[in-house]
Design an enzyme around this catalytic site. Structure first.
Site, PDB file in Angstrom:
ATOM      1  N   GLY A  11       0.682  -1.010   0.101  1.00  0.00           N
ATOM      2  CA  GLY A  11       0.071  -0.003   0.033  1.00  0.00           C
ATOM      3  C   GLY A  11       0.884   1.245   0.200  1.00  0.00           C
ATOM      4  O   GLY A  11       1.848   1.361   0.798  1.00  0.00           O
ATOM      5  N   ILE A 137       1.886   2.596   7.045  1.00  0.00           N
ATOM      6  CA  ILE A 137       1.146   3.709   7.995  1.00  0.00           C
ATOM      7  C   ILE A 137       1.060   2.815   9.149  1.00  0.00           C
ATOM      8  O   ILE A 137       0.637   3.696  10.395  1.00  0.00           O
ATOM      9  CB  ILE A 137       0.023   4.290   7.494  1.00  0.00           C
ATOM     10  CG1 ILE A 137      -1.138   3.226   7.120  1.00  0.00           C
ATOM     11  CG2 ILE A 137       0.282   5.048   6.335  1.00  0.00           C
ATOM     12  CD1 ILE A 137      -2.582   3.922   6.939  1.00  0.00           C
ATOM     13  N   ASP A 138       0.742   1.458   9.261  1.00  0.00           N
ATOM     14  CA  ASP A 138       0.233   0.978  10.432  1.00  0.00           C
ATOM     15  C   ASP A 138       1.497   0.723  11.395  1.00  0.00           C
ATOM     16  O   ASP A 138       1.172   0.283  12.610  1.00  0.00           O
ATOM     17  CB  ASP A 138      -0.164  -0.517  10.071  1.00  0.00           C
ATOM     18  CG  ASP A 138      -1.394  -0.739   9.317  1.00  0.00           C
ATOM     19  OD1 ASP A 138      -1.944   0.404   8.982  1.00  0.00           O
ATOM     20  OD2 ASP A 138      -1.705  -1.842   8.740  1.00  0.00           O
ATOM     21  N   ARG A 173     -24.117  13.497  19.902  1.00  0.00           N
ATOM     22  CA  ARG A 173     -24.340  12.096  19.357  1.00  0.00           C
ATOM     23  C   ARG A 173     -23.010  11.310  19.754  1.00  0.00           C
ATOM     24  O   ARG A 173     -21.923  11.951  20.056  1.00  0.00           O
ATOM     25  CB  ARG A 173     -24.172  12.124  17.724  1.00  0.00           C
ATOM     26  CG  ARG A 173     -25.271  12.618  17.299  1.00  0.00           C
ATOM     27  CD  ARG A 173     -25.115  12.741  15.565  1.00  0.00           C
ATOM     28  NE  ARG A 173     -26.160  13.251  14.589  1.00  0.00           N
ATOM     29  CZ  ARG A 173     -26.358  13.761  13.600  1.00  0.00           C
ATOM     30  NH1 ARG A 173     -25.219  14.052  13.096  1.00  0.00           N
ATOM     31  NH2 ARG A 173     -27.689  14.054  13.150  1.00  0.00           N
ATOM     32  N   HIS A 283      -8.580   5.453   2.960  1.00  0.00           N
ATOM     33  CA  HIS A 283      -7.320   5.748   2.269  1.00  0.00           C
ATOM     34  C   HIS A 283      -6.989   7.429   2.629  1.00  0.00           C
ATOM     35  O   HIS A 283      -5.915   7.688   2.041  1.00  0.00           O
ATOM     36  CB  HIS A 283      -7.449   5.332   0.928  1.00  0.00           C
ATOM     37  CG  HIS A 283      -7.336   3.854   0.633  1.00  0.00           C
ATOM     38  ND1 HIS A 283      -8.651   3.240   0.899  1.00  0.00           N
ATOM     39  CD2 HIS A 283      -6.463   2.949   0.524  1.00  0.00           C
ATOM     40  CE1 HIS A 283      -8.382   1.940   0.757  1.00  0.00           C
ATOM     41  NE2 HIS A 283      -7.115   1.886   0.520  1.00  0.00           N
TER      42      HIS A 283
HETATM   43  O1  F6P Z   1      -1.127  -2.183   5.323  1.00  0.00           O
HETATM   44  C1  F6P Z   1      -1.573  -0.744   5.262  1.00  0.00           C
HETATM   45  C2  F6P Z   1      -3.040  -0.993   5.226  1.00  0.00           C
HETATM   46  O2  F6P Z   1      -3.459   0.526   5.298  1.00  0.00           O
HETATM   47  C3  F6P Z   1      -4.145  -1.848   6.097  1.00  0.00           C
HETATM   48  O3  F6P Z   1      -4.080  -0.910   7.479  1.00  0.00           O
HETATM   49  C4  F6P Z   1      -5.425  -1.954   5.273  1.00  0.00           C
HETATM   50  O4  F6P Z   1      -6.053  -2.790   5.802  1.00  0.00           O
HETATM   51  C5  F6P Z   1      -4.655  -2.022   3.815  1.00  0.00           C
HETATM   52  O5  F6P Z   1      -3.390  -1.337   4.056  1.00  0.00           O
HETATM   53  C6  F6P Z   1      -5.604  -1.363   2.938  1.00  0.00           C
HETATM   54  O6  F6P Z   1      -5.044  -1.831   1.636  1.00  0.00           O
HETATM   55  P1  F6P Z   1      -5.879  -1.515   0.381  1.00  0.00           P
HETATM   56  O7  F6P Z   1      -5.399  -0.590  -0.137  1.00  0.00           O
HETATM   57  O8  F6P Z   1      -5.595  -2.956  -0.652  1.00  0.00           O
HETATM   58  O9  F6P Z   1      -7.300  -1.764   0.546  1.00  0.00           O
END
Ligand code: F6P
Length: 359
Positions: A11, A137-138, A173, A283
């Site tokens: 990603g 980013i994780d 809310r 994203h």
């Molecule tokens: O690994 C980074 C990440 O941002 C994850 O947190 C997430 O599940 C994944 O990418 C999403 O990827 P894609 O762009 O393929 O949906």
């Protein structure tokens, strides 16, 4: 003259271009030529390369995404290939080695997360000189204190929480923000604390819904008739499962997560009558310009990777330890993910701040 190739895999992430620029600039200082590989391992298998000279990286430091393109499909060791009109899964790692050899490339710099670096390690085992740079980013790569891109993602999520706060407060809310974090809850934890969340739910701590309900009801009792919940996409209820949006074949990881925020939101509304709104940040966390921290970290990583090339130390990943960039064996970098430990100082601080962690 040495020649290196660089690819971005998995990603995208804020800071990829800053790393590419850093690699090219410092390689230039040593008279090393750089080739870019387009779309991660796809280009490596298909032989899709581009020259990367100083002019090609001019102005890209603040730019999001990657000028090389990327993909989280296309594993060379299990590569979808059309043979006689039929798609077969083949080991095409030999094509990667061949494509690099044909272009006189002696080292591959792979900028990626867990999936891409695992592939890099397998290529290293085939005799290729490989250097890894930790991206995601994780922030879930174990061998480094921090991956680049994480801080920017946290900032984006924090800003979202600030915005949700004002709406939550005005409308009385419960506002839920679903953030990324597949296996690790770092983004949720950091943004949750920075954004003053009332509840933070992370994959490492299966949550009990009644704890979430109690936390919001308690706030209402003391006059705060709104609550902010941050939930990582990989969070799950105690005894329950992660919420899968769909399965996508051909990806490094076929599970596309998504929907835990909506699940909790529906439960809060239907079972407890709490007016709830859910935002999935998705994203937005991966795109856009890297913040200054990530630009600096990306620049350090790129320079350090080229230094490793000069010193001919391969099979390593450059990693942040304190303020230093060190080299760690690639296998160490990918053998286990870095999850939020229950003893993490920020997790403990969150509890002391009265943030409900779901258990
Ligand atoms: O690994 C980074 C990440 O941002 C994850 O947190 C997430 O599940 C994944 O990418 C999403 O990827 P894609 O762009 O393929 O949906």
């Amino acid at each position: 003259m040495r020649k290196i190739a660089v690819l971005t895999g998995g990603g995208d992430c804020p800071g990829l271009n800053a790393v590419i620029r850093s690699v090219v600039k410092s390689a230039h200082n040593y008279g090393i030529k750089v080739l870019g590989i387009k779309d991660g391992y796809h280009g490596a298998v298909e032989g899709d390369f581009m020259p990367l000279a100083l002019k090609d990286v001019s102005g890209i430091l603040p730019r999001g995404g990657t000028i090389l393109g990327t993909t989280n499909r296309d594993n060379p060791f299990a590569y979808e290939t059309e043979v006689n009109g039929k798609v077969q899964i083949l080991d095409r790692s030999g094509d990667v080695i061949q494509n690099l050899k044909e272009r006189d490339v002696d080292t591959l710099i792979a900028i990626g997360g867990d999936g891409s670096l695992n592939i890099a390690l397998k290529l290293e085992n085939l005799g290729l000189n490989v250097i890894g740079i930790p991206k995601t980013i994780d922030n879930d790569l174990r061998a480094t204190d921090q991956t680049f891109g994480f801080q920017t993602a946290v900032e984006t999520a924090t800003e979202a929480l600030d915005r949700l706060h004002t709406t939550g407060e005005s409308h009385h809310r419960v506002m839920i923000l679903e953030v990324m974090g597949r296996y690790a809850g770092w983004i949720a934890l950091y943004a949750g604390v920075a954004g003053g969340a009332d509840v933070i739910l992370i994959p490492e701590i299966p949550y009990k819904l009644d704890r979430v309900v109690q936390a919001t009801q308690h706030r209402a009792k003391v006059g705060k008739i709104f609550s902010i919940i941050v939930v990582a996409e990989g969070a799950k209820p105690l005894g329950g499962d992660i919420v899968i949006e769909r399965l996508v074949s051909g990806r490094f990881d076929p599970i596309k997560l998504g929907g835990i925020g909506a699940k909790i939101g529906n439960e809060l509304e239907e079972q407890f009558g709490m007016e709830t709104r859910v935002t999935v940040l998705g994203h937005l966390q991966r795109g856009g310009s890297p913040n200054s921290y990530d630009r600096v970290l990306s620049s350090l990583y790129g320079v350090a990777a080229v230094n490793a090339v000069i010193e001919e130390e391969f099979g390593i990943m450059v990693a942040l330890r304190g303020r230093n960039i060190v080299r760690v064996p690639l296998y160490e970098a990918v053998d286990k993910l870095k999850l939020v430990p229950l003893t993490d100082p920020l997790l403990i601080a969150a509890r002391n701040l009265g943030i409900e962690m779901g258990n």
